[in-house]
Design a protein around this motif. Structure first.
Motif, short mmCIF file in Angstrom:
data_model
loop_
_atom_site.label_atom_id
_atom_site.label_comp_id
_atom_site.label_asym_id
_atom_site.label_seq_id
_atom_site.Cartn_x
_atom_site.Cartn_y
_atom_site.Cartn_z
N SER A 26 0.81 -1.22 0.00
CA SER A 26 0.00 0.00 0.00
C SER A 26 0.85 1.27 0.00
CB SER A 26 -0.94 0.00 1.20
OG SER A 26 -0.19 0.03 2.39
N ILE A 27 2.15 1.15 0.21
CA ILE A 27 3.03 2.32 0.23
C ILE A 27 3.42 2.75 -1.18
CG2 ILE A 27 5.24 3.18 1.11
CD1 ILE A 27 4.89 1.14 3.41
N PHE A 28 3.38 1.87 -2.16
CA PHE A 28 3.65 2.17 -3.58
C PHE A 28 5.06 2.70 -3.82
CE2 PHE A 28 -1.08 3.30 -3.72
CZ PHE A 28 -1.43 2.01 -3.97
N TYR A 29 6.06 1.87 -3.58
CA TYR A 29 7.42 2.26 -3.91
C TYR A 29 7.63 2.30 -5.42
CZ TYR A 29 8.80 1.84 0.93
OH TYR A 29 8.91 2.01 2.28
N ASP A 30 7.01 1.38 -6.13
CA ASP A 30 7.13 1.36 -7.58
C ASP A 30 5.84 0.82 -8.21
OD1 ASP A 30 7.40 -1.22 -6.76
OD2 ASP A 30 9.30 -1.60 -7.77
N LYS A 31 5.87 0.67 -9.53
CA LYS A 31 4.68 0.27 -10.27
C LYS A 31 4.21 -1.14 -9.90
CE LYS A 31 3.18 0.30 -15.07
NZ LYS A 31 3.65 0.47 -16.44
N SER A 32 5.13 -2.04 -9.63
CA SER A 32 4.76 -3.42 -9.30
C SER A 32 4.00 -3.48 -7.97
CB SER A 32 5.99 -4.31 -9.27
OG SER A 32 6.92 -3.85 -8.33
N ASP A 33 4.36 -2.61 -7.01
CA ASP A 33 3.60 -2.55 -5.75
C ASP A 33 2.16 -2.13 -6.00
OD1 ASP A 33 5.55 -3.35 -3.98
OD2 ASP A 33 6.28 -1.31 -3.63
N PHE A 34 1.98 -1.15 -6.85
CA PHE A 34 0.64 -0.65 -7.16
C PHE A 34 -0.21 -1.74 -7.81
CE2 PHE A 34 -2.26 1.37 -10.24
CZ PHE A 34 -3.06 2.06 -9.36
N ILE A 35 0.37 -2.47 -8.78
CA ILE A 35 -0.36 -3.52 -9.49
C ILE A 35 -0.71 -4.67 -8.56
CG2 ILE A 35 -0.12 -5.27 -11.29
CD1 ILE A 35 1.49 -3.13 -12.87
N LEU A 36 0.25 -5.12 -7.74
CA LEU A 36 -0.02 -6.22 -6.81
C LEU A 36 -1.07 -5.83 -5.77
CD1 LEU A 36 3.43 -7.87 -6.07
CD2 LEU A 36 1.43 -8.94 -7.06
N ASN A 37 -1.00 -4.62 -5.27
CA ASN A 37 -1.97 -4.15 -4.28
C ASN A 37 -3.38 -4.14 -4.88
OD1 ASN A 37 -3.49 -2.81 -2.37
ND2 ASN A 37 -1.90 -1.37 -1.88
N LYS A 38 -3.51 -3.62 -6.07
CA LYS A 38 -4.81 -3.54 -6.72
C LYS A 38 -5.38 -4.94 -6.99
CE LYS A 38 -6.78 -0.85 -10.45
NZ LYS A 38 -6.51 -0.02 -11.61
N PHE A 39 -4.53 -5.86 -7.46
CA PHE A 39 -4.96 -7.22 -7.76
C PHE A 39 -5.37 -7.96 -6.49
CE2 PHE A 39 -3.55 -11.71 -8.72
CZ PHE A 39 -4.66 -12.03 -9.48
N LEU A 40 -4.56 -7.88 -5.44
CA LEU A 40 -4.85 -8.61 -4.20
C LEU A 40 -6.08 -8.05 -3.49
CD1 LEU A 40 -1.28 -9.23 -2.86
CD2 LEU A 40 -2.82 -10.88 -3.87
N LYS A 41 -6.27 -6.74 -3.52
CA LYS A 41 -7.47 -6.16 -2.92
C LYS A 41 -8.73 -6.62 -3.64
CE LYS A 41 -6.02 -1.90 -0.69
NZ LYS A 41 -6.06 -0.43 -0.77
N SER A 42 -8.68 -6.67 -4.96
CA SER A 42 -9.86 -7.13 -5.71
C SER A 42 -10.16 -8.59 -5.42
CB SER A 42 -9.66 -6.90 -7.21
OG SER A 42 -8.65 -7.73 -7.71
#
Length: 108
Positions: free
Chosen positions: A38-54
């Motif tokens: 959820s801290i979003f250090y890079d693009k892969s964090d953002f993608i993984l967070n969005k996928f896992l939350k869904s």
């Protein structure tokens, strides 16, 4: 053994970058991964967070609870787009834009 399979296809990030994050999160729970990405250090964090939350909220709605024995998170290679840039004296450069597919299997 019952399982649920979730996928996110043609993600706009290279396989090498996303596999590095997945290997880091191998032994952690889904809640821990969501909190760390959820801290979003890079693009892969953002993608993984969005996928896992869904996935997390989708399973909560379907099963009314989030009980599972184990889960697998993995990625594989998808298409590659090539962009040609014309240079001086008839030369060209090729830029490759890589994509990947994300998969998650929950064993219930």
């Amino acid at each position: 053994m019952k399982f649920l399979k979730f996928s996110l296809k043609k993600v706009n990030i290279s396989l090498k970058k996303i596999k590095r994050k997945i290997s880091y999160f191998k032994k952690k729970t889904i809640q821990e991964i969501i909190n760390e990405t959820s801290i979003f250090y890079d693009k892969s964090d953002f993608i993984l967070n969005k996928f896992l939350k869904s996935v997390y909220f989708d399973v909560n709605i379907k099963l009314n609870k989030f009980n599972f024995k184990k889960f697998e998170l993995f990625a594989n290679k998808s298409k590659t787009l090539k962009k040609i840039i014309f240079r001086a004296k008839g030369k060209t450069n090729i830029i490759k834009k890589r994509f990947c597919n994300l998969f998650m299997i929950l064993y219930i």
